[in-house]
Design an enzyme around this catalytic site. Structure first.
Site, PDB file in Angstrom:
ATOM      1  N   ASN A   9       0.865  -1.178   0.000  1.00  0.00           N
ATOM      2  CA  ASN A   9       0.000   0.000   0.000  1.00  0.00           C
ATOM      3  C   ASN A   9       0.907   1.235   0.000  1.00  0.00           C
ATOM      4  OD1 ASN A   9      -1.781   2.077   0.581  1.00  0.00           O
ATOM      5  ND2 ASN A   9      -2.305   1.336   2.637  1.00  0.00           N
ATOM      6  N   LYS A  11       0.043   4.245  -0.225  1.00  0.00           N
ATOM      7  CA  LYS A  11      -0.607   5.417   0.390  1.00  0.00           C
ATOM      8  C   LYS A  11      -0.401   6.640  -0.509  1.00  0.00           C
ATOM      9  CE  LYS A  11      -0.141   3.155   4.800  1.00  0.00           C
ATOM     10  NZ  LYS A  11       0.003   3.227   6.245  1.00  0.00           N
ATOM     11  N   HIS A  90      -9.495   1.128   5.115  1.00  0.00           N
ATOM     12  CA  HIS A  90      -8.205   1.306   5.809  1.00  0.00           C
ATOM     13  C   HIS A  90      -8.418   2.263   6.977  1.00  0.00           C
ATOM     14  CE1 HIS A  90      -4.110   2.501   6.681  1.00  0.00           C
ATOM     15  NE2 HIS A  90      -3.713   1.425   6.040  1.00  0.00           N
ATOM     16  N   GLU A  92      -6.769   4.641   8.017  1.00  0.00           N
ATOM     17  CA  GLU A  92      -6.533   6.059   7.673  1.00  0.00           C
ATOM     18  C   GLU A  92      -7.756   6.658   6.976  1.00  0.00           C
ATOM     19  OE1 GLU A  92      -2.776   5.439   5.692  1.00  0.00           O
ATOM     20  OE2 GLU A  92      -1.877   4.946   7.629  1.00  0.00           O
ATOM     21  N   GLU A 160      -5.265  -4.958  10.754  1.00  0.00           N
ATOM     22  CA  GLU A 160      -4.239  -3.930  10.916  1.00  0.00           C
ATOM     23  C   GLU A 160      -4.494  -3.151  12.207  1.00  0.00           C
ATOM     24  OE1 GLU A 160      -2.293  -2.793   6.968  1.00  0.00           O
ATOM     25  OE2 GLU A 160      -4.069  -1.544   7.171  1.00  0.00           O
ATOM     26  N   GLY A 166       2.743   2.143  10.774  1.00  0.00           N
ATOM     27  CA  GLY A 166       3.733   3.208  10.620  1.00  0.00           C
ATOM     28  C   GLY A 166       4.456   3.567  11.905  1.00  0.00           C
ATOM     29  N   SER A 206       3.580  -2.239  10.271  1.00  0.00           N
ATOM     30  CA  SER A 206       5.029  -2.310  10.515  1.00  0.00           C
ATOM     31  C   SER A 206       5.661  -3.646  10.128  1.00  0.00           C
ATOM     32  CB  SER A 206       5.352  -1.951  11.971  1.00  0.00           C
ATOM     33  OG  SER A 206       4.983  -0.601  12.242  1.00  0.00           O
TER      34      SER A 206
HETATM   35  P1  PGA Z   1       2.983   0.233   7.563  1.00  0.00           P
HETATM   36  O1  PGA Z   1       1.493   0.436   7.010  1.00  0.00           O
HETATM   37  O2  PGA Z   1       3.498  -1.054   6.954  1.00  0.00           O
HETATM   38  O3  PGA Z   1       3.756   1.430   7.060  1.00  0.00           O
HETATM   39  O4  PGA Z   1       2.890   0.147   9.036  1.00  0.00           O
HETATM   40  C1  PGA Z   1       0.624  -0.654   6.862  1.00  0.00           C
HETATM   41  C2  PGA Z   1      -0.703  -0.193   6.309  1.00  0.00           C
HETATM   42  O5  PGA Z   1      -1.210   0.856   6.706  1.00  0.00           O
HETATM   43  O6  PGA Z   1      -1.283  -0.884   5.447  1.00  0.00           O
END
Ligand code: PGA
Length: 245
Positions: A9, A11, A90, A92, A160, A166, A206
């Protein structure tokens, strides 16, 4: 019988220049595990035209196929641009755009209608985990974000934990096993064993080359949804390799 999936992803990262990463990833793609990159929507068509063994997906879609929705993108548009997957719900999107479970369910139906496989995301916040509500939250999100006509072909679930995205913080393998086992049971209860056993469950938050092997060894983890470590082929390829092994 569930094909492993390494999903990246990107983003809100990447311009045309970064599509060279897809070329660099080809060596790792084409193995047993499926490799998917979800770039920003501006890059979906170009990415799909140069995807080789990599599948391309969107990061969101509207619940309608077309209409007066300035700035939005529909599932048929993503399909037309060459996407075969779309990430939905997601955390976010849920946080930044107030997306509810019901909206995610509508978007999932829109994705299916356009022939896209939906990657439906669920996961608890740190507060929810610390107050012992993880399974309640994940159970509620799973129940309300998934429409009834789920199949292993049209839907992938990504667990997640919001606090792991992140942050460099990763749940223990026992914590991942608990949630994935719980999700498999919830799917079996709702859809029956035969169907539930075909649905892939990804872990996200992560994931990096250094922890991928340990995470992929957890029961009911069928792959990963990877943010930061999917931007560079040199970071993502070892994660794909860990899934292929
Ligand atoms: P990350 O994000 O691997 O940077 O923690 C995962 C995600 O939001 O899908």
């Amino acid at each position: 019988m569930r094909r492993k999936l390494a999903a990246g992803n990107w983003k809100m990262n990447g311009t045309l220049a970064e599509l060279s990463e897809l070329g660099a990833l080809q060596g790792a793609a084409g193995g047993n595990a499926e490799v998917l990159i979800c770039p920003p929507v501006t890059l979906v068509a170009s990415a799909a035209a140069n995807a080789g063994a990599i599948a391309i997906g969107g990061q969101d879609c509207h619940s309608a196929a077309s209409g007066a929705h300035t700035g939005d993108v529909s599932a048929p548009m993503l399909r037309d641009a060459g996407a075969t997957y779309v990430i939905l719900g997601h955390s976010e999107r849920r946080a930044d755009h107030g997306e509810s479970d019901a909206l995610v369910a509508y978007k999932t139906q829109a994705a299916w209608a356009a022939g896209l496989t939906a990657i439906v995301c669920v996961g608890e916040t740190l507060d929810e985990r610390e107050s012992g509500k993880t399974l309640d939250v994940v159970g509620r999100q799973l129940a309300a974000s998934l429409p009834d006509d789920v199949t292993g072909a049209n839907t992938v679930i990504a667990y997640e934990p919001v606090w792991a995205i992140g942050t460099g913080k990763v749940p223990t393998t026992n914590q991942i096993a608990d949630v994935h086992g719980f999700m498999r049971s919830a799917l079996i209860q709702r859809f029956g064993t035969d169907l539930a056993d075909t649905i892939r469950l990804l872990y996200g938050g992560s994931v990096k080359a250094s922890n991928a092997t340990e995470i992929f060894a957890v029961a009911d983890v069928d792959g990963a949804l990877v943010g930061g470590a999917s931007l560079k082929a040199t970071d993502f390829a070892p994660i794909v390799d860990a899934l292929n092994n």
